[in-house]
Design a protein around this motif. Structure first.
Motif, PDB file in Angstrom:
ATOM      1  N   ARG A  82       0.831  -1.205   0.000  1.00 24.47           N
ATOM      2  CA  ARG A  82       0.000   0.000   0.000  1.00 24.47           C
ATOM      3  C   ARG A  82       0.866   1.255   0.000  1.00 24.47           C
ATOM      4  O   ARG A  82       0.581   2.234  -0.692  1.00 24.47           O
ATOM      5  N   ASN A  83       1.947   1.211   0.789  1.00 27.41           N
ATOM      6  CA  ASN A  83       2.822   2.377   0.866  1.00 27.41           C
ATOM      7  C   ASN A  83       3.590   2.589  -0.438  1.00 27.41           C
ATOM      8  O   ASN A  83       3.817   3.730  -0.853  1.00 27.41           O
ATOM      9  N   ILE A  84       4.013   1.503  -1.080  1.00 31.41           N
ATOM     10  CA  ILE A  84       4.671   1.631  -2.387  1.00 31.41           C
ATOM     11  C   ILE A  84       3.733   2.325  -3.369  1.00 31.41           C
ATOM     12  O   ILE A  84       4.140   3.242  -4.106  1.00 31.41           O
ATOM     13  N   GLN A  85       2.481   1.905  -3.385  1.00 32.41           N
ATOM     14  CA  GLN A  85       1.520   2.504  -4.299  1.00 32.41           C
ATOM     15  C   GLN A  85       1.217   3.953  -3.916  1.00 32.41           C
ATOM     16  O   GLN A  85       1.010   4.805  -4.794  1.00 32.41           O
ATOM     17  N   ARG A  86       1.175   4.237  -2.624  1.00 38.45           N
ATOM     18  CA  ARG A  86       0.949   5.621  -2.189  1.00 38.45           C
ATOM     19  C   ARG A  86       2.102   6.513  -2.617  1.00 38.45           C
ATOM     20  O   ARG A  86       1.893   7.619  -3.122  1.00 38.45           O
ATOM     21  N   TYR A  87       3.324   6.036  -2.431  1.00 44.48           N
ATOM     22  CA  TYR A  87       4.486   6.832  -2.851  1.00 44.48           C
ATOM     23  C   TYR A  87       4.438   7.088  -4.351  1.00 44.48           C
ATOM     24  O   TYR A  87       4.738   8.195  -4.808  1.00 44.48           O
ATOM     25  N   ARG A  88       4.064   6.065  -5.105  1.00 46.89           N
ATOM     26  CA  ARG A  88       4.010   6.237  -6.559  1.00 46.89           C
ATOM     27  C   ARG A  88       2.968   7.296  -6.929  1.00 46.89           C
ATOM     28  O   ARG A  88       3.211   8.148  -7.795  1.00 46.89           O
ATOM     29  N   ALA A  89       1.812   7.245  -6.282  1.00 43.34           N
ATOM     30  CA  ALA A  89       0.754   8.214  -6.571  1.00 43.34           C
ATOM     31  C   ALA A  89       1.178   9.630  -6.192  1.00 43.34           C
ATOM     32  O   ALA A  89       0.782  10.598  -6.849  1.00 43.34           O
TER      33      ALA A  89
END
Length: 248
Positions: A82-89
């Motif tokens: 989830r955090n990887i995807q949040r950072y990407r966003a």
């Protein structure tokens, strides 16, 4: 949460018959280190090379983290994904997820996280070991890249929670160096303004003990707005560092 496959990785994984949880869980590979068994289950990391593209395959069973939103626990990889995807966003430079899946089974919770290998990058620890032999201009570029990374992170309203040299990866580019983050399990929103910023930055300076005061000033120059009081930040970081070191 549904299984995730990054669009840019789907074709390659399908070509090798690895675009599913079952295939990745059954894949026989040698672990790159000893399994992590701190949370009562286990978690292991493997390198996966598919032609010119390399990944790190992480598998775990009953390796759970408990939070207010998940009081009975969830796989640590679920939180990291989830955090990887949040950072990407948010546009924060970080590792890329290629695949994620989790499964509930009788008495067991499993998870898989596949990430792109950072081949061509070196963690900051690598550069710190060579620090005395690195040219001043290169040292300045490395410090500046770390400061810019911290600025991107905090301007996006996130606190990494483990902003250590081993979690900061760098590679040369036309401007000097670019930097990105790994190990996002403990990241959270910035809740307490400058206090959280100091808390996030200080462990980096403590572990990069070879950095001079001028190095730290260069880091702050890249991190802070042009009108900020860099000396005040330096004093606060130094005070927190001394307090932490006194406790050890």
């Amino acid at each position: 949460m549904n299984d995730f496959i990054a669009s840019e990785d789907r074709a390659l994984l399908e070509q090798h018959g690895l675009a599913s949880y079952d295939a990745l869980w059954a894949l026989q590979l040698d672990a790159v280190d000893e399994p992590n068994t701190e949370r009562g289950g286990w978690s292991s990391v493997y390198r996966l090379d598919l032609g010119d593209v390399a990944y790190y395959l992480k598998r775990q069973s009953n390796h759970l983290t408990r939070t207010l939103s998940h009081p009975f626990g969830e796989p640590t990889f679920a939180r990291e994904f989830r955090n990887i995807q949040r950072y990407r966003a948010l546009g924060i430079p970080a590792l890329q997820a290629a695949f994620f899946a989790e499964r509930r089974m009788p008495g067991e919770r499993r998870a898989i996280l596949l990430t792109r290998a950072l081949d061509g990058w070196q963690d900051l620890d690598h550069w710190l070991r060579e620090w005395a032999d690195i040219a001043p201009a290169t040292r300045a570029a490395l410090v500046r890249a770390c400061g810019e990374l911290a600025r991107y992170l905090h301007q996006a309203g996130q606190m990494h929670g483990c902003f250590y040299p081993k979690h900061i990866f760098l590679r040369p580019n036309a401007q000097g160096f670019e930097a990105c983050l790994i190990d996002l399990e403990k990241t959270r929103p910035l809740l307490f303004g400058d206090r959280d910023r100091i808390k996030d930055l200080e462990p980096l300076l403590r572990r990069a003990g070879i950095w001079s005061e001028d190095d730290v000033r260069q880091l702050l120059a890249a991190y802070l707005p042009a009108n900020a009081d860099g000396e005040s930040w330096l004093k606060r970081l130094t005070a927190r560092r001394r307090n932490k070191e006194a406790r050890q």
